[in-house]
Design an enzyme around this catalytic site. Structure first.
Site, PDB file in Angstrom:
ATOM      1  N   LYS A  94       6.324  -9.109  -3.668  1.00 52.19           N
ATOM      2  CA  LYS A  94       7.682  -9.458  -4.114  1.00 52.19           C
ATOM      3  C   LYS A  94       8.640  -8.289  -3.917  1.00 52.19           C
ATOM      4  O   LYS A  94       9.704  -8.436  -3.315  1.00 52.19           O
ATOM      5  CB  LYS A  94       7.645  -9.890  -5.591  1.00 52.19           C
ATOM      6  N   THR A  95       8.273  -7.126  -4.435  1.00 51.45           N
ATOM      7  CA  THR A  95       9.132  -5.949  -4.289  1.00 51.45           C
ATOM      8  C   THR A  95       9.253  -5.536  -2.831  1.00 51.45           C
ATOM      9  O   THR A  95      10.347  -5.178  -2.353  1.00 51.45           O
ATOM     10  CB  THR A  95       8.577  -4.786  -5.126  1.00 51.45           C
ATOM     11  N   THR A  96       8.141  -5.595  -2.105  1.00 43.42           N
ATOM     12  CA  THR A  96       8.162  -5.222  -0.691  1.00 43.42           C
ATOM     13  C   THR A  96       9.117  -6.107   0.097  1.00 43.42           C
ATOM     14  O   THR A  96       9.881  -5.631   0.941  1.00 43.42           O
ATOM     15  CB  THR A  96       6.741  -5.327  -0.100  1.00 43.42           C
ATOM     16  N   TRP A 150       2.900  -2.547 -21.197  1.00 45.16           N
ATOM     17  CA  TRP A 150       1.588  -2.595 -21.858  1.00 45.16           C
ATOM     18  C   TRP A 150       0.933  -1.222 -21.920  1.00 45.16           C
ATOM     19  O   TRP A 150      -0.038  -1.028 -22.638  1.00 45.16           O
ATOM     20  CB  TRP A 150       0.669  -3.606 -21.177  1.00 45.16           C
ATOM     21  N   ARG A 171      17.426  -4.203   5.580  1.00 45.07           N
ATOM     22  CA  ARG A 171      18.187  -5.006   6.545  1.00 45.07           C
ATOM     23  C   ARG A 171      19.690  -4.843   6.291  1.00 45.07           C
ATOM     24  O   ARG A 171      20.472  -4.666   7.225  1.00 45.07           O
ATOM     25  CB  ARG A 171      17.778  -6.478   6.429  1.00 45.07           C
ATOM     26  N   PHE A 200       4.689   0.555 -17.174  1.00 41.84           N
ATOM     27  CA  PHE A 200       4.456  -0.806 -17.637  1.00 41.84           C
ATOM     28  C   PHE A 200       4.487  -0.862 -19.153  1.00 41.84           C
ATOM     29  O   PHE A 200       3.945   0.006 -19.833  1.00 41.84           O
ATOM     30  CB  PHE A 200       3.111  -1.312 -17.116  1.00 41.84           C
ATOM     31  N   GLU A 202      11.743  -6.398 -10.762  1.00 42.27           N
ATOM     32  CA  GLU A 202      10.961  -6.680 -11.981  1.00 42.27           C
ATOM     33  C   GLU A 202      11.839  -7.043 -13.181  1.00 42.27           C
ATOM     34  O   GLU A 202      11.426  -6.910 -14.336  1.00 42.27           O
ATOM     35  CB  GLU A 202      10.051  -5.489 -12.342  1.00 42.27           C
ATOM     36  N   LYS A 255       1.090 -10.914  -4.257  1.00 43.69           N
ATOM     37  CA  LYS A 255       1.516  -9.572  -3.844  1.00 43.69           C
ATOM     38  C   LYS A 255       2.693  -9.662  -2.873  1.00 43.69           C
ATOM     39  O   LYS A 255       2.728 -10.541  -2.027  1.00 43.69           O
ATOM     40  CB  LYS A 255       0.340  -8.866  -3.153  1.00 43.69           C
ATOM     41  N   ASN A 278       2.811 -14.998  -8.722  1.00 46.39           N
ATOM     42  CA  ASN A 278       1.768 -14.029  -9.062  1.00 46.39           C
ATOM     43  C   ASN A 278       1.215 -13.267  -7.866  1.00 46.39           C
ATOM     44  O   ASN A 278       0.379 -12.385  -8.015  1.00 46.39           O
ATOM     45  CB  ASN A 278       0.609 -14.736  -9.772  1.00 46.39           C
TER      46      ASN A 278
END
Length: 203
Positions: free
Chosen positions: A44-46, A100, A54, A98, A135, A42, A40
């Site tokens: 993950k994508t970064t 939602w 790389r 998203f 995602e 901050k 949960n």
């Protein structure tokens, strides 16, 4: 530092070096791996894009499919598209935002299927060294994509291809398939304290 402490420190460092050297000697298998970045917190994508950059630095060919995201320009994608290295990246965004927000199962399902078709194509291509499925976990959690089909495509990819999957609430089957799993915890987040999301930091 006195001589005894120096000697003790050097001995500890030598023992550590021996352990590291032994681990390197054991790890001789060469193949692509599956990396799962979940949790949960901050970043993950970064983190995933950092690995992609790389790979580009080593002249490798890469592919990116962004599920969920894609309606708002992010720094990672903007930089990729402006950089000469971006020419070596196959990119597709689901671009529905998203789920939602849309609240439209049929439209989201069509977009998910289209995005997955691009991902599946990359997962069959031995010329693509690294595939980032950003995602993807949401697509499995909400059953927009068939979990068994997705896992089979990842498992049967070319031997030297690496796959990175990001997103919260990863299914146990995906965790089991992955070679490396990093779970980012959410201890604190500025947004929860009322700090507005910032360009260059949050997107």
């Amino acid at each position: 530092m006195d001589e005894d402490k120096k000697h003790s420190h050097n001995e500890r460092m030598q023992r550590k070096k021996d352990v590291v050297d032994a681990a390197i000697a054991r790890a001789q298998e060469e193949r692509g791996i599956v990396i799962l970045i979940t949790g949960n917190g901050k970043g993950k994508t970064t983190s995933a894009f950092g690995t992609l950059y790389r790979a580009l630095g080593h002249g490798q060919r890469t592919g990116v499919v962004q599920f969920i995201k894609g309606t708002q320009a992010t720094g990672e994608v903007t930089f990729l598209q402006q950089s000469p290295a971006g020419a070596g990246v196959q990119y597709h965004a689901m671009a529905t935002g998203f789920t939602w927000n849309t609240q439209n199962w049929d439209a989201d399902k069509r977009a998910a299927d289209e995005a997955w078709a691009q991902a599946a194509r990359m997962l069959r291509d031995p010329a693509v060294n690294l595939v980032l499925l950003d995602e993807l976990t949401y697509m499995l959690k909400y059953n927009y994509l068939d979990t068994a089909e997705v896992l089979a495509a990842i498992a049967n990819r070319p031997p030297m291809q690496t796959v990175i999957v990001t997103g919260r609430a990863a299914k146990p089957e995906l965790v089991e398939l992955a070679d490396t799993v990093s779970e980012i915890a959410d201890r604190k987040h500025a947004f929860k304290a009322g700090v507005k999301a910032q360009a260059g930091i949050d997107f």
